[in-house]
Design a protein around this motif. Structure first.
Motif, PDB file in Angstrom:
ATOM      1  N   GLU A  45       0.826  -1.204   0.000  1.00 57.68           N
ATOM      2  CA  GLU A  45       0.000   0.000   0.000  1.00 57.68           C
ATOM      3  C   GLU A  45       0.860   1.253   0.000  1.00 57.68           C
ATOM      4  OE1 GLU A  45      -2.381   0.592   3.498  1.00 57.68           O
ATOM      5  OE2 GLU A  45      -0.732   0.185   4.884  1.00 57.68           O
ATOM      6  N   LEU A  46       0.322   2.297  -0.615  1.00 61.44           N
ATOM      7  CA  LEU A  46       1.004   3.588  -0.635  1.00 61.44           C
ATOM      8  C   LEU A  46       0.899   4.233   0.744  1.00 61.44           C
ATOM      9  CD1 LEU A  46       2.395   5.894  -2.227  1.00 61.44           C
ATOM     10  CD2 LEU A  46       0.095   6.731  -2.759  1.00 61.44           C
ATOM     11  N   VAL A  47       2.022   4.677   1.251  1.00 60.32           N
ATOM     12  CA  VAL A  47       2.071   5.340   2.552  1.00 60.32           C
ATOM     13  C   VAL A  47       2.168   6.853   2.387  1.00 60.32           C
ATOM     14  CG1 VAL A  47       3.411   5.606   4.671  1.00 60.32           C
ATOM     15  CG2 VAL A  47       3.132   3.340   3.651  1.00 60.32           C
ATOM     16  N   ALA A  48       3.099   7.293   1.538  1.00 56.73           N
ATOM     17  CA  ALA A  48       3.330   8.730   1.377  1.00 56.73           C
ATOM     18  C   ALA A  48       3.968   8.994   0.027  1.00 56.73           C
ATOM     19  CB  ALA A  48       4.222   9.259   2.501  1.00 56.73           C
ATOM     20  N   HIS A  49       3.743  10.207  -0.447  1.00 55.08           N
ATOM     21  CA  HIS A  49       4.217  10.603  -1.775  1.00 55.08           C
ATOM     22  C   HIS A  49       4.673  12.052  -1.703  1.00 55.08           C
ATOM     23  CE1 HIS A  49       4.057  10.828  -6.214  1.00 55.08           C
ATOM     24  NE2 HIS A  49       3.592  12.045  -6.023  1.00 55.08           N
ATOM     25  N   ILE A  50       5.769  12.370  -2.395  1.00 55.33           N
ATOM     26  CA  ILE A  50       6.261  13.739  -2.395  1.00 55.33           C
ATOM     27  C   ILE A  50       6.644  14.128  -3.815  1.00 55.33           C
ATOM     28  CG2 ILE A  50       8.648  13.029  -1.847  1.00 55.33           C
ATOM     29  CD1 ILE A  50       8.786  15.595  -0.073  1.00 55.33           C
ATOM     30  N   THR A  51       6.338  15.352  -4.191  1.00 58.88           N
ATOM     31  CA  THR A  51       6.650  15.817  -5.532  1.00 58.88           C
ATOM     32  C   THR A  51       8.156  16.040  -5.706  1.00 58.88           C
ATOM     33  OG1 THR A  51       6.123  18.057  -4.788  1.00 58.88           O
ATOM     34  CG2 THR A  51       4.382  16.833  -5.908  1.00 58.88           C
ATOM     35  N   SER A  52       8.557  16.277  -6.929  1.00 58.86           N
ATOM     36  CA  SER A  52       9.987  16.297  -7.259  1.00 58.86           C
ATOM     37  C   SER A  52      10.773  17.351  -6.490  1.00 58.86           C
ATOM     38  CB  SER A  52      10.173  16.506  -8.760  1.00 58.86           C
ATOM     39  OG  SER A  52       9.581  17.723  -9.174  1.00 58.86           O
TER      40      SER A  52
END
Length: 115
Positions: A45-52
């Motif tokens: 599962e996806l926990v966290a995402h950050i842009t470039s």
């Protein structure tokens, strides 16, 4: 592309850990990065995402307010600060990048939350 996670371990409930993911083989600062986790017997599962550039991030509902994703583009590294850990956070944590429609994964680092 190489992604190498570190920082996992055994921690008591309520404790904290900081995961790191060192990236190489691509232009790190041009890509969004993500942390995923997979608990025993469950789907990843996806926990966290950050842009470039790190200007925007989002989180799974289960970790909002407890986990923080960040990145250091000068060091080609993405972090996951995990606070107030719970038993249900026990999983293998992976960092990932999507390039040209393909997912690239590290080998993961195990986080065990147990008293």
């Amino acid at each position: 592309v190489q992604l190498v996670e570190s920082g996992g371990g055994l921690v008591q409930p309520g404790g904290s850990l900081r995961l790191s993911c060192a990236a190489s083989g691509f232009t790190f600062g041009s890509y969004a990065m993500s942390w995923y986790r997979q608990a025993p017997g469950k789907d990843r599962e996806l926990v966290a995402h950050i842009t470039s550039l790190g200007g925007s991030s989002n989180y799974a509902d289960s970790v909002k307010g407890r986990f923080t994703i960040s990145r250091d583009n000068a060091k080609n590294t993405v972090f996951l600060q995990m606070n107030s850990l719970k038993h249900e956070d026990t999983a293998v944590y992976y960092c990932a990048v999507i390039r040209y429609g393909l997912y690239y994964w590290g080998k993961g680092t195990l986080v065990t939350v147990s008293s």
